[in-house]
Design an enzyme around this catalytic site. Sequence first.
Site, PDB file in Angstrom:
ATOM      1  N   GLY A  12      60.708  22.764  79.220  1.00 52.25           N
ATOM      2  CA  GLY A  12      59.638  23.761  79.152  1.00 52.25           C
ATOM      3  C   GLY A  12      59.555  24.396  77.766  1.00 52.25           C
ATOM      4  CD  GLN A  13      56.362  29.163  75.326  1.00 49.98           C
ATOM      5  OE1 GLN A  13      55.248  29.157  74.823  1.00 49.98           O
ATOM      6  NE2 GLN A  13      56.840  30.210  75.983  1.00 49.98           N
ATOM      7  CB  THR A 126      58.883  37.523  84.749  1.00 51.23           C
ATOM      8  OG1 THR A 126      57.507  37.799  84.431  1.00 51.23           O
ATOM      9  CG2 THR A 126      59.011  37.520  86.260  1.00 51.23           C
ATOM     10  CD  GLU A 128      52.762  38.530  86.066  1.00 50.90           C
ATOM     11  OE1 GLU A 128      52.219  38.453  87.172  1.00 50.90           O
ATOM     12  OE2 GLU A 128      52.202  39.001  85.069  1.00 50.90           O
ATOM     13  CE1 TYR A 150      57.252  32.780  87.694  1.00 47.85           C
ATOM     14  CE2 TYR A 150      56.280  34.903  87.146  1.00 47.85           C
ATOM     15  CZ  TYR A 150      57.125  33.859  86.829  1.00 47.85           C
ATOM     16  OH  TYR A 150      57.837  33.880  85.651  1.00 47.85           O
ATOM     17  CE  LYS A 154      60.859  33.272  87.318  1.00 46.57           C
ATOM     18  NZ  LYS A 154      61.938  32.717  86.495  1.00 46.57           N
TER      19      LYS A 154
END
Length: 344
Positions: A12-13, A126, A128, A150, A154
């Site tokens: 991933g990034q 996160t 979020e 999500y 998390k």
Amino acid sequence: MAKRALITGVNGQDGAYLAKFLLDKGYLVTGAVRRTSTSDTHRLVEMGIANSVELRDLEILEFNNILRLVERSQPDEIYNLAAQSFVALSFEEPIYTGAVDALGVTRMLEAVRQTNAPIRFYQASTSEMFGKALELPQSETTPFHPRSPYAVAKLYAHWITVNYRESYGLFTASGILFNHESPLRGKEFVTRKVTLGLAKIKHGELDVLEIGNLDSKRDWGFAGDYVEGMWRMLQQDRADDYVLASGEMHSVRDFVVLAGQCLGMQIEWQGTGAAERGIERKSGRVIVRVNPEFYRPAEVDILCGNAAKAERELGWKRKVSFSDLVAMMAETDERRLREKKAIL
Ligand code: NAP
Ligand code: F7E
């Protein structure tokens, strides 16, 4: 002796930036990847480290697989980045997202506990989790109000990470990271969608960029800066939770305008809500259009982080400004198109 790191989600990034950062520090890096029919290591290739990372299969849904990998790779540090990380998809796949992003972390922590080795563990939490945030800016003490499957998953992962620290004395750090982007960002996330979309419009490969909520505000930083913060968290005497953020917020609309400027397009707005249009001043053409299909069932309207604790205790500070980040992403996508590189 060189330290060993195990990175889950290395394709991933953040995995690519972190692997490069740790290799430069002299670490031996094992990168865990889920097996797919096409092994997609393009980010490691773009970072020039595909041959320097030892790749191993890992499916975070499969406990025995995780346990064997942790036992065999004997890491000093684990960076748990693997996740279904796209918020919009989590509304379509809430159960899968929970299995990977929530229970997957318990599987990882159980493997660490059962291995009984002094492994330091980083969990990719996160912003979020703040969701419908109760204060601005948000810090480690801000109450959570997650707004998507999500974010709920998390939040479970965050608390289980804290719980294994408190219950078993494991060194488990949770990094509450605000949005961080780069030219290696997935194309489905809004920043990369905008820089790639506008670069394609400039090259005549796309007519109109269709977008969702232009009013949403985020605290966007550069991924390369944030992976250094992850590493710093695992070098402390004591594990803890830290916010990493830039402390600035910008709307999606601001991002579009700035990316347009970087590509030589002045975008002006007409209309409101779903009827809003972005018009290129020179040609008078509509090049941005709102498509409500990209709205989310529940939105996170505003996020802006306070990283004072990380700055004080970790000596961490983001280096790349918002405008430099947008320019880096827009110019990279434009160059990729000009040089006819495969767009991944
Ligand atoms: P990303 O580009 O989506 O990378 C996530 C990686 O996880 C991918 O390599 C993916 O594999 C892997 N993965 C997904 N499901 C898996 C599974 N079942 N088993 C094993 N591996 C699996 O995300 P990112 O932006 O680098 O973010 C890294 C982590 O930080 C994620 O946990 C994300 O939720 C969290 N985070 C990100 C941000 C941000 O702004 N970027 C902010 C806060 C937290 P494939 O390559 O095969 O798809
Ligand atoms: O959306 C709005 C969208 O998908 C940002 C992940 O890395 O950061 C990321 O989550 C905002 C939202 O990222 C489009 O509604 C408008 O308000 O780029 P995004 P995200 O949801 O903030 C956090 C910190 C993570 O942890 C996640 O893993 O932009 N938006 N129009 C749009 N978003 C998308 N994707 N596409 C649009 O067309």
